[in-house]
Write an enzyme that holds these catalytic residues in place. Sequence first.
Site, PDB file in Angstrom:
ATOM      1  N   HIS A 197       0.853  -0.998   0.213  1.00 43.95           N
ATOM      2  CA  HIS A 197       0.065   0.075  -0.067  1.00 43.95           C
ATOM      3  C   HIS A 197       0.901   1.193   0.027  1.00 43.95           C
ATOM      4  CE1 HIS A 197      -3.292  -2.639   1.812  1.00 43.95           C
ATOM      5  NE2 HIS A 197      -3.694  -2.360   0.689  1.00 43.95           N
ATOM      6  N   PHE A 239       4.141   0.082   4.816  1.00 43.04           N
ATOM      7  CA  PHE A 239       4.596  -1.095   5.580  1.00 43.04           C
ATOM      8  C   PHE A 239       3.818  -2.029   5.478  1.00 43.04           C
ATOM      9  CE2 PHE A 239       5.863   2.607   8.552  1.00 43.04           C
ATOM     10  CZ  PHE A 239       6.756   3.176   7.674  1.00 43.04           C
ATOM     11  N   HIS A 240       3.157  -2.343   4.258  1.00 38.25           N
ATOM     12  CA  HIS A 240       2.355  -3.619   4.040  1.00 38.25           C
ATOM     13  C   HIS A 240       2.692  -4.708   3.081  1.00 38.25           C
ATOM     14  CE1 HIS A 240      -1.126  -1.091   5.834  1.00 38.25           C
ATOM     15  NE2 HIS A 240      -0.264  -1.495   7.014  1.00 38.25           N
ATOM     16  N   PRO A 241       3.963  -5.029   2.831  1.00 44.51           N
ATOM     17  CA  PRO A 241       4.449  -5.862   1.932  1.00 44.51           C
ATOM     18  C   PRO A 241       3.668  -7.224   1.833  1.00 44.51           C
ATOM     19  CG  PRO A 241       6.373  -5.476   3.265  1.00 44.51           C
ATOM     20  CD  PRO A 241       5.111  -4.610   3.826  1.00 44.51           C
TER      21      PRO A 241
END
Length: 541
Positions: free
Chosen positions: A301, A475-477
């Site tokens: 995101h 920080f949503h890999p």
Amino acid sequence: MESAGQFDYIIIGAGTAGCVLANRLTRNAKAEVLLIEAGGKDDYVWIHIPVGYLHCIDNPRTDWLFRTEPDEGLGGRSLLYPRGKVLGGSSSINGMIYMRGQARDYEQWADLCGDDSWRWKAVLPLFMRSEDHHAGASDFHGAGGEWRVEKQRLSWQILDAFREAAAQSGIPKVEDFNRGDNEGCSYFEVNQRRGIRWNTAKAFLKPAAHRPNLTIMTGCHVEKLLIEKGEQGLVCKGVVFSGGGTLYRADARRETLLAAGSIGSPQILQLSGIGPAAVLQEAGVQPLADLAGVGGNLQDHLQLRMVFKVQGAKTLNVMTSNWLGKLRIGLEYALLQSGPMSMAPSQLGAFAKSHAAEATPNLQYHVQPLSLEKFGDPLHAFPAFTASVCNLRPTSRGHVRIASADSYAPPKILPMYLSTEEDRRVAAAALNLTRRIVAAPALARYAPEEYKPGIHYRSDEELAQAAGAIGTTIFHPVGTCKMGRDGDASAVVDSQLRVRGVAGLRVVDASIMPTITSGNTNSPVIMIAEKAAQLIHSMWE
């Protein structure tokens, strides 16, 4: 090489998924489990104070210190890419926001992998199993579980005004984002206990740590998986890792469970000879299983941080502008565990549609009573708030690839943000929607003035350019070891999370998501680990 012993299950990574797996698998007293973590104990004080994420990110004590490759979609910029390196993993350094995503996310997963057990109605009980919701048990929430969910211990007039402005703009006020349809605006619920971070190390690992069938080894770096050729094909026999200057081998009688996250898991697979053959050969690794999808399908995101100067509003910029203000904030937290030091990085959330044709919200807002140029910089000297908006369902796809056979060398991470026309279109629409919300009557008394990206960006093309200039990871890999059907050449694991072509090996973390969830990703990983533990228990003889 010394032997660390034989175990029924070896879990690589004591992060969000690893802590849940360790707890659930050791409930079976006959199952011997080894949990390996590269980082140390979660005894750093800033882990537990919510605002302490500022001291944990980009800190070698708690973070892997990854950076992305220069990204064309961001004007050639490279970003910090935080991943937790400590017991609890990213749940020890993240934003603490409790978010499941939308029912449609899991319906899509089930369709993509051909397994109805991933549908919303099937995974909802898994979310509820571990939940301890502040409102108690209901049709959508659990009580008495390990994963504490609370309301935030603060409110801000400027955020209340934004919520009212969102309602005036067609985004209704809601109280619960986690019933399957998260459209609306509300304060986020958080994984805290009385104003203190509640990570998975405290929630799941600590209660299991005393069990005689669980061995925990911290400060241990995984070199590679032990892959051998058996009668039926490749088999994972365990893992090679180093710790305290010693090289160890640990053997798995049943399975090795890779829970190193969306960066670490594909990296370890590739170092072990499992991945795209050409990538492995270029890095000097002998390919054992040419699995094209390992490290591909990276999704994240991208948050577009719009900053608005305001007048007559209390913001954190003003409150921290002098030592007296900082002292008051410190005392409030020390005495009451409330106030700004109990803040999650984002306090107010909203889910909305970029275009009316969207079936469900495809945008998420994280709204904060503060502003700064970029993460790690000091707060601005003027009063302001930030309205970050991200595309929940990006169509851009990046990758993670090892750079060499050296397990200590960081992998090359290239998210490929804004690399599709659809993502640029949604970005422009998201910035326009934010401007409409801020122009609503509820915020008028604060005279908001756009500071970033700036009102000179007007056309859709200009706004897409602005998105690349101000965008940064939230920080949503996910997705780099995607789950899929047998016929999907890009799928790394099947619907039971077993690595294709390698017996005795599963991946259990955010990397298995075929598509990113519509919201923050930490709690969906807990659900994934719950499901994996359930699958493993069903196979115990």
